[in-house]
Design a protein around this motif. Sequence first.
Motif, mmCIF file in Angstrom:
data_model
loop_
_atom_site.group_PDB
_atom_site.id
_atom_site.type_symbol
_atom_site.label_atom_id
_atom_site.label_comp_id
_atom_site.label_asym_id
_atom_site.label_seq_id
_atom_site.Cartn_x
_atom_site.Cartn_y
_atom_site.Cartn_z
ATOM 1 N N SER A 172 0.829 -1.202 0.000
ATOM 2 C CA SER A 172 0.000 0.000 0.000
ATOM 3 C C SER A 172 0.866 1.255 0.000
ATOM 4 O O SER A 172 0.564 2.231 -0.684
ATOM 5 C CB SER A 172 -0.920 -0.002 1.225
ATOM 6 O OG SER A 172 -1.795 -1.102 1.197
ATOM 7 N N ARG A 173 1.970 1.215 0.767
ATOM 8 C CA ARG A 173 2.866 2.380 0.801
ATOM 9 C C ARG A 173 3.466 2.650 -0.569
ATOM 10 O O ARG A 173 3.546 3.803 -1.001
ATOM 11 C CB ARG A 173 3.997 2.164 1.817
ATOM 12 C CG ARG A 173 3.651 2.401 3.246
ATOM 13 C CD ARG A 173 4.879 2.744 4.080
ATOM 14 N NE ARG A 173 6.038 1.927 3.770
ATOM 15 C CZ ARG A 173 6.315 0.760 4.335
ATOM 16 N NH1 ARG A 173 5.472 0.245 5.217
ATOM 17 N NH2 ARG A 173 7.418 0.103 4.029
ATOM 18 N N LEU A 174 3.905 1.596 -1.244
ATOM 19 C CA LEU A 174 4.517 1.783 -2.560
ATOM 20 C C LEU A 174 3.529 2.426 -3.528
ATOM 21 O O LEU A 174 3.887 3.335 -4.290
ATOM 22 C CB LEU A 174 4.998 0.437 -3.111
ATOM 23 C CG LEU A 174 6.123 -0.261 -2.324
ATOM 24 C CD1 LEU A 174 6.493 -1.571 -2.998
ATOM 25 C CD2 LEU A 174 7.341 0.633 -2.165
ATOM 26 N N PHE A 175 2.285 1.968 -3.483
ATOM 27 C CA PHE A 175 1.256 2.559 -4.344
ATOM 28 C C PHE A 175 1.043 4.028 -3.999
ATOM 29 O O PHE A 175 0.946 4.880 -4.887
ATOM 30 C CB PHE A 175 -0.048 1.779 -4.187
ATOM 31 C CG PHE A 175 -1.192 2.347 -4.985
ATOM 32 C CD1 PHE A 175 -1.329 2.070 -6.334
ATOM 33 C CD2 PHE A 175 -2.128 3.177 -4.384
ATOM 34 C CE1 PHE A 175 -2.377 2.603 -7.074
ATOM 35 C CE2 PHE A 175 -3.179 3.707 -5.102
ATOM 36 C CZ PHE A 175 -3.302 3.423 -6.454
ATOM 37 N N GLU A 176 0.968 4.330 -2.701
ATOM 38 C CA GLU A 176 0.719 5.718 -2.284
ATOM 39 C C GLU A 176 1.896 6.621 -2.656
ATOM 40 O O GLU A 176 1.695 7.781 -3.031
ATOM 41 C CB GLU A 176 0.461 5.772 -0.775
ATOM 42 C CG GLU A 176 -0.840 5.123 -0.337
ATOM 43 C CD GLU A 176 -2.067 5.824 -0.889
ATOM 44 O OE1 GLU A 176 -1.975 7.021 -1.237
ATOM 45 O OE2 GLU A 176 -3.122 5.174 -0.972
ATOM 46 N N ILE A 177 3.118 6.113 -2.552
ATOM 47 C CA ILE A 177 4.281 6.915 -2.943
ATOM 48 C C ILE A 177 4.217 7.261 -4.428
ATOM 49 O O ILE A 177 4.474 8.398 -4.841
ATOM 50 C CB ILE A 177 5.591 6.174 -2.605
ATOM 51 C CG1 ILE A 177 5.777 6.121 -1.087
ATOM 52 C CG2 ILE A 177 6.794 6.865 -3.252
ATOM 53 C CD1 ILE A 177 6.910 5.218 -0.636
ATOM 54 N N ILE A 178 3.862 6.277 -5.256
ATOM 55 C CA ILE A 178 3.712 6.532 -6.687
ATOM 56 C C ILE A 178 2.650 7.598 -6.924
ATOM 57 O O ILE A 178 2.850 8.523 -7.723
ATOM 58 C CB ILE A 178 3.361 5.235 -7.430
ATOM 59 C CG1 ILE A 178 4.560 4.285 -7.449
ATOM 60 C CG2 ILE A 178 2.912 5.526 -8.862
ATOM 61 C CD1 ILE A 178 4.271 2.926 -8.019
ATOM 62 N N GLN A 179 1.529 7.498 -6.211
ATOM 63 C CA GLN A 179 0.455 8.480 -6.380
ATOM 64 C C GLN A 179 0.919 9.887 -5.991
ATOM 65 O O GLN A 179 0.633 10.862 -6.686
ATOM 66 C CB GLN A 179 -0.756 8.082 -5.527
ATOM 67 C CG GLN A 179 -1.479 6.832 -5.999
ATOM 68 C CD GLN A 179 -2.221 7.074 -7.296
ATOM 69 O OE1 GLN A 179 -1.639 6.985 -8.379
ATOM 70 N NE2 GLN A 179 -3.494 7.384 -7.209
ATOM 71 N N ILE A 180 1.646 9.984 -4.878
ATOM 72 C CA ILE A 180 2.136 11.291 -4.413
ATOM 73 C C ILE A 180 3.068 11.911 -5.445
ATOM 74 O O ILE A 180 2.957 13.098 -5.792
ATOM 75 C CB ILE A 180 2.846 11.138 -3.049
ATOM 76 C CG1 ILE A 180 1.823 10.825 -1.950
ATOM 77 C CG2 ILE A 180 3.632 12.408 -2.702
ATOM 78 C CD1 ILE A 180 2.456 10.426 -0.631
ATOM 79 N N LEU A 181 3.996 11.108 -5.965
ATOM 80 C CA LEU A 181 4.970 11.641 -6.918
ATOM 81 C C LEU A 181 4.335 11.931 -8.271
ATOM 82 O O LEU A 181 4.746 12.874 -8.962
ATOM 83 C CB LEU A 181 6.141 10.665 -7.067
ATOM 84 C CG LEU A 181 6.990 10.464 -5.805
ATOM 85 C CD1 LEU A 181 8.098 9.454 -6.058
ATOM 86 C CD2 LEU A 181 7.564 11.787 -5.318
ATOM 87 N N ARG A 182 3.343 11.151 -8.669
ATOM 88 C CA ARG A 182 2.660 11.412 -9.945
ATOM 89 C C ARG A 182 1.957 12.757 -9.925
ATOM 90 O O ARG A 182 1.891 13.465 -10.933
ATOM 91 C CB ARG A 182 1.625 10.312 -10.229
ATOM 92 C CG ARG A 182 2.189 9.024 -10.777
ATOM 93 C CD ARG A 182 1.078 8.024 -11.032
ATOM 94 N NE ARG A 182 0.130 8.528 -12.011
ATOM 95 C CZ ARG A 182 -1.184 8.629 -11.812
ATOM 96 N NH1 ARG A 182 -1.718 8.284 -10.670
ATOM 97 N NH2 ARG A 182 -1.967 9.086 -12.773
ATOM 98 N N LEU A 183 1.398 13.120 -8.780
ATOM 99 C CA LEU A 183 0.600 14.342 -8.678
ATOM 100 C C LEU A 183 1.431 15.569 -8.313
ATOM 101 O O LEU A 183 0.925 16.690 -8.371
ATOM 102 C CB LEU A 183 -0.515 14.143 -7.641
ATOM 103 C CG LEU A 183 -1.527 13.036 -7.954
ATOM 104 C CD1 LEU A 183 -2.492 12.848 -6.785
ATOM 105 C CD2 LEU A 183 -2.296 13.353 -9.228
#
Length: 238
Positions: free
Chosen positions: A5-16
């Motif tokens: 879940s953390r890896l997914f959230e990190i990707i989301q944070i950096l994408r935005l």
Amino acid sequence: MRKASRLFEIIQILRLATRPVTAAQIAETLEVTVRSIYRDIAALQAMRVPIEGGRGIGYIMRPGFDLPPLMFSIEETEAIVLALALLERTGDDELKEAARRVNQKIAGAIPVPLRQTLHARALHAWGTIAPAPSGLDLALVRRAIRDERKLALDYRDESGRASQRTVQPLALIYYSATAVVVAWCELRQAIRNFRADRVENCEETDGYFRGEGDGLRDLWIKGWRTGPQSGPPLALIP
């Protein structure tokens, strides 16, 4: 929060993000240590996720990387809308907040015509809203189910008798009035149902039952299929 879940959230944070984001900022958002973020970013880079930057500078996502798109039919979108609305009727505050985040993520990922379905407010779940239990954190129970961790309960039955139980939580059933914890009770050496509104206190223990949860759930499901119950639980989180 689990690593996946953390890896997914990190990707989301950096994408935005429109500018480099430091590990400290990400750690504060996800409520983990900075060291965990450094390890997670290294893991993502090893998986060839195009993250650039470094300690003290911040991290950015190289343009062009995206997650697979979410594409739903009208019927599938309506199913999601109704399911999220049903979560509002539970006494699980963490799940209700998660449902709101899911709604926002889906709305940002699907085409405009389907997004209108999410915001049309044409589908509703009606009925009593279960109050959050005062002596039991349902989020703690769900984590214990996932981690196969034993819980210590102070429980009072329908006759008012108090007891202390060590249980192996297997499932949560959400009813309109309350939630029920299905667990292997070490005192009774059997599977028992514990109403959340009768739990006066609940704490994690140092004990685990790893590798046993699926077998116990199979035993429970077999029991209600062959027993006197008229049907399966209304909602089940295994």
